[in-house]
Scaffold this motif. Structure first.
Motif, PDB file in Angstrom:
ATOM      1  N   GLY A  24       3.824   7.420   1.976  1.00 43.81           N
ATOM      2  CA  GLY A  24       4.058   6.377   2.979  1.00 43.81           C
ATOM      3  C   GLY A  24       3.839   5.022   2.335  1.00 43.81           C
ATOM      4  O   GLY A  24       2.851   4.809   1.637  1.00 43.81           O
ATOM      5  N   VAL A  25       4.784   4.090   2.578  1.00 43.39           N
ATOM      6  CA  VAL A  25       4.752   2.787   1.906  1.00 43.39           C
ATOM      7  C   VAL A  25       4.746   1.681   2.953  1.00 43.39           C
ATOM      8  O   VAL A  25       5.587   1.661   3.852  1.00 43.39           O
ATOM      9  CB  VAL A  25       5.960   2.614   0.967  1.00 43.39           C
ATOM     10  CG1 VAL A  25       5.840   1.322   0.161  1.00 43.39           C
ATOM     11  CG2 VAL A  25       6.111   3.817   0.049  1.00 43.39           C
ATOM     12  N   SER A  26       3.817   0.756   2.818  1.00 36.03           N
ATOM     13  CA  SER A  26       3.735  -0.381   3.740  1.00 36.03           C
ATOM     14  C   SER A  26       4.672  -1.497   3.299  1.00 36.03           C
ATOM     15  O   SER A  26       5.246  -1.469   2.209  1.00 36.03           O
ATOM     16  CB  SER A  26       2.304  -0.917   3.783  1.00 36.03           C
ATOM     17  OG  SER A  26       2.001  -1.619   2.587  1.00 36.03           O
ATOM     18  N   ASN A  27       4.803  -2.502   4.142  1.00 39.25           N
ATOM     19  CA  ASN A  27       5.436  -3.739   3.720  1.00 39.25           C
ATOM     20  C   ASN A  27       4.515  -4.485   2.768  1.00 39.25           C
ATOM     21  O   ASN A  27       3.353  -4.120   2.587  1.00 39.25           O
ATOM     22  CB  ASN A  27       5.706  -4.631   4.935  1.00 39.25           C
ATOM     23  CG  ASN A  27       6.867  -4.116   5.767  1.00 39.25           C
ATOM     24  OD1 ASN A  27       7.710  -3.388   5.281  1.00 39.25           O
ATOM     25  ND2 ASN A  27       6.897  -4.514   7.033  1.00 39.25           N
ATOM     26  N   THR A  47       0.834  -1.195   0.000  1.00 39.08           N
ATOM     27  CA  THR A  47       0.000   0.000   0.000  1.00 39.08           C
ATOM     28  C   THR A  47       0.867   1.243   0.000  1.00 39.08           C
ATOM     29  O   THR A  47       1.793   1.367   0.819  1.00 39.08           O
ATOM     30  CB  THR A  47      -0.926   0.020   1.230  1.00 39.08           C
ATOM     31  OG1 THR A  47      -1.735  -1.157   1.222  1.00 39.08           O
ATOM     32  CG2 THR A  47      -1.816   1.242   1.213  1.00 39.08           C
ATOM     33  N   LEU A  48       0.545   2.173  -0.903  1.00 40.36           N
ATOM     34  CA  LEU A  48       1.178   3.490  -0.932  1.00 40.36           C
ATOM     35  C   LEU A  48       0.119   4.534  -0.632  1.00 40.36           C
ATOM     36  O   LEU A  48      -0.963   4.514  -1.227  1.00 40.36           O
ATOM     37  CB  LEU A  48       1.787   3.790  -2.304  1.00 40.36           C
ATOM     38  CG  LEU A  48       3.164   3.208  -2.658  1.00 40.36           C
ATOM     39  CD1 LEU A  48       3.094   1.691  -2.763  1.00 40.36           C
ATOM     40  CD2 LEU A  48       3.662   3.810  -3.964  1.00 40.36           C
ATOM     41  N   LEU A  49       0.395   5.422   0.299  1.00 42.51           N
ATOM     42  CA  LEU A  49      -0.455   6.575   0.561  1.00 42.51           C
ATOM     43  C   LEU A  49       0.283   7.824   0.091  1.00 42.51           C
ATOM     44  O   LEU A  49       1.399   8.104   0.537  1.00 42.51           O
ATOM     45  CB  LEU A  49      -0.798   6.691   2.049  1.00 42.51           C
ATOM     46  CG  LEU A  49      -1.979   5.850   2.537  1.00 42.51           C
ATOM     47  CD1 LEU A  49      -2.176   6.047   4.036  1.00 42.51           C
ATOM     48  CD2 LEU A  49      -3.260   6.207   1.793  1.00 42.51           C
ATOM     49  N   VAL A  50      -0.356   8.561  -0.830  1.00 42.82           N
ATOM     50  CA  VAL A  50       0.259   9.741  -1.444  1.00 42.82           C
ATOM     51  C   VAL A  50      -0.518  10.971  -1.016  1.00 42.82           C
ATOM     52  O   VAL A  50      -1.748  11.018  -1.144  1.00 42.82           O
ATOM     53  CB  VAL A  50       0.245   9.627  -2.985  1.00 42.82           C
ATOM     54  CG1 VAL A  50       0.904  10.841  -3.618  1.00 42.82           C
ATOM     55  CG2 VAL A  50       0.930   8.333  -3.434  1.00 42.82           C
ATOM     56  N   GLU A  76      -5.981  -3.943   6.294  1.00 37.08           N
ATOM     57  CA  GLU A  76      -6.145  -2.906   7.319  1.00 37.08           C
ATOM     58  C   GLU A  76      -4.821  -2.644   8.034  1.00 37.08           C
ATOM     59  O   GLU A  76      -4.470  -1.481   8.309  1.00 37.08           O
ATOM     60  CB  GLU A  76      -7.223  -3.324   8.314  1.00 37.08           C
ATOM     61  CG  GLU A  76      -8.608  -3.417   7.699  1.00 37.08           C
ATOM     62  CD  GLU A  76      -9.651  -3.881   8.694  1.00 37.08           C
ATOM     63  OE1 GLU A  76      -9.511  -3.594   9.889  1.00 37.08           O
ATOM     64  OE2 GLU A  76     -10.604  -4.557   8.269  1.00 37.08           O
ATOM     65  N   ALA A  77      -4.083  -3.712   8.323  1.00 36.37           N
ATOM     66  CA  ALA A  77      -2.777  -3.529   8.972  1.00 36.37           C
ATOM     67  C   ALA A  77      -1.796  -2.860   8.020  1.00 36.37           C
ATOM     68  O   ALA A  77      -0.998  -1.992   8.427  1.00 36.37           O
ATOM     69  CB  ALA A  77      -2.235  -4.878   9.444  1.00 36.37           C
ATOM     70  N   LEU A  78      -1.832  -3.242   6.730  1.00 35.98           N
ATOM     71  CA  LEU A  78      -0.961  -2.605   5.749  1.00 35.98           C
ATOM     72  C   LEU A  78      -1.298  -1.125   5.594  1.00 35.98           C
ATOM     73  O   LEU A  78      -0.400  -0.282   5.454  1.00 35.98           O
ATOM     74  CB  LEU A  78      -1.082  -3.313   4.400  1.00 35.98           C
ATOM     75  CG  LEU A  78      -0.620  -4.775   4.352  1.00 35.98           C
ATOM     76  CD1 LEU A  78      -0.935  -5.385   2.993  1.00 35.98           C
ATOM     77  CD2 LEU A  78       0.873  -4.875   4.648  1.00 35.98           C
TER      78      LEU A  78
END
Length: 388
Positions: free
Chosen positions: A332-335, A242-245, A343-345
């Motif tokens: 922000g980038v998740s594993n 997951t990427l949040l921009v 949801e955790a990602l």
């Protein structure tokens, strides 16, 4: 968390789409037609003397429908039109040759129609009724009605000019089976056409409404509801990241240039987001100037490079609405992890995005943990900064 649960429950209630229900009904119709063909084939076989031509045509109808039924069981709803086309071809090649062959021979004086016309009026009526009853396509119902007229008008026309055959029991049977039905269809068909167009209009409006309900009005990206629906199409064990921009200082753009210009910037940003990553992914407007990118089955070794590409593409290209001023983003980038742990990602990416803003924006922050089990160990983040 409540929002995720509510949408998940709603999707469970509507898991079977209208298209899938129509496809299942089409399978039932084909199964019914197969049984009809087998019944008449066996009926003609055990009741001699019956022309072998009857048995061959009924056997052909039953076998063709059985093969079509088998195809319907191994194919998907996207091929519903092929199934309807198959039914049309089988019906046309079964009933019409028999009818025109025997009616043509009767007109030429080779035989009497009532003596040679096969006892398939019941089969024709039942097959046509099933097709009209279960079909979910107006064009297909229209074809069935026209096929019925194509087969009954020659028979009724012949009987109307040969009263000696019409007054026999067989002639009366054909007239009472086909005559009222044909008159009914002559009056019903125009109404069917009008009603079918109305239904098609409603169906198109419904599809457009469903599409609009899943899309963000401004950017035409998926909204949260649309994202949940698309996410349901993936297996729960699918590996994703997951990427949040987030657009940096976007409030300042709105305050300086106005909200109209701010909207144009968001549209440009959304357009750029669509074309950066070429493999499978979903782009979502998560809210305001924040966007979510779900990368499906990425190479773990390339996750950092993917995030770099997004940051470089979004920050180096000009935005016409505010040119020559630049726009930067924080990411922000998740594993990587299974989709079932989305949801955790998401929380990982959200945490990293918060840290990116806290430490000056215009950067990408990656999330890392000491174990792959979510939530058991304290999280640590690593970051790398990009020059403005």
């Amino acid at each position: 968390m409540k929002w995720f649960a509510s949408v998940k429950n709603e999707n469970a209630l509507s898991s079977i789409s209208a298209e899938q229900r129509g496809f299942n009904i089409l399978r039932i119709m084909i199964f019914g037609c197969t049984l009809i063909g087998l019944f008449f084939c066996g009926f003609f076989w055990i009741l001699p003397p019956i022309s072998e031509l009857y048995i061959w045509f009924c056997g052909y109808f039953a076998i063709a429908m059985a093969l079509l039924l088998l195809y319907s069981l191994i194919t998907s709803v996207e091929n519903a039109n092929k199934l309807e086309l198959g039914i049309q071809l089988i019906s046309l090649s079964t009933f019409s040759p028999l009818t025109w062959f025997y009616v043509g021979g009767a007109w030429l004086g080779t035989w009497r129609l009532i003596d040679m016309y096969p006892p398939i009026s019941g089969m024709v009526l039942v097959a046509m009724s099933l097709s009209i009853l279960f079909s979910h396509s107006f064009q297909f119902r229209q074809f069935i009605l026209l096929l019925f007229l194509f087969n009954t008008i020659p028979v009724l026309s012949y009987l109307a000019f040969h009263m000696d055959e019409l007054v026999t029991l067989r002639g009366v049977e054909l007239m009472t089976n086909f005559g009222p039905m044909m008159l009914l269809l002559i009056f019903v068909l125009p109404y069917q056409m009008h009603f079918g167009k109305y239904v098609d209009t409603l169906r198109n409006r419904q599809k457009r409404t469903e599409h609009e309900a899943e899309r963000d009005y401004l950017t035409d990206l998926y909204n949260r509801r649309g994202f949940e629906n698309r996410k349901e199409t993936l297996a729960s064990e699918t590996q994703v990241a997951t990427l949040l921009v987030d657009a940096d200082h976007f409030k300042h753009i709105n305050d300086t240039f106005g909200h109209t210009v701010g909207d144009k910037v968001l549209v440009e940003l959304a357009s750029k987001l669509r074309g950066i990553y070429l493999n499978e992914h979903f782009v979502v407007r998560w809210g305001g100037e924040e966007f979510l990118v779900l990368i499906v089955n990425p190479d773990p070794e390339q996750l950092k490079a993917i995030a770099d590409d997004f940051h470089a593409s979004l920050c180096t290209e000009q935005y016409r609405a505010i040119a020559p001023r630049a726009l930067t983003v924080s990411i922000g980038v998740s594993n990587m992890g299974p989709l079932s742990q989305f949801e955790a990602l998401f929380e990982q990416a959200d945490h990293c995005l918060y840290k990116a803003k806290e430490r000056g924006r215009n950067q990408v922050r990656l999330f890392s943990q000491e174990t792959n089990e979510f939530g058991k160990n304290s999280a640590a983040t690593t970051s790398y900064f990009h020059l403005p």
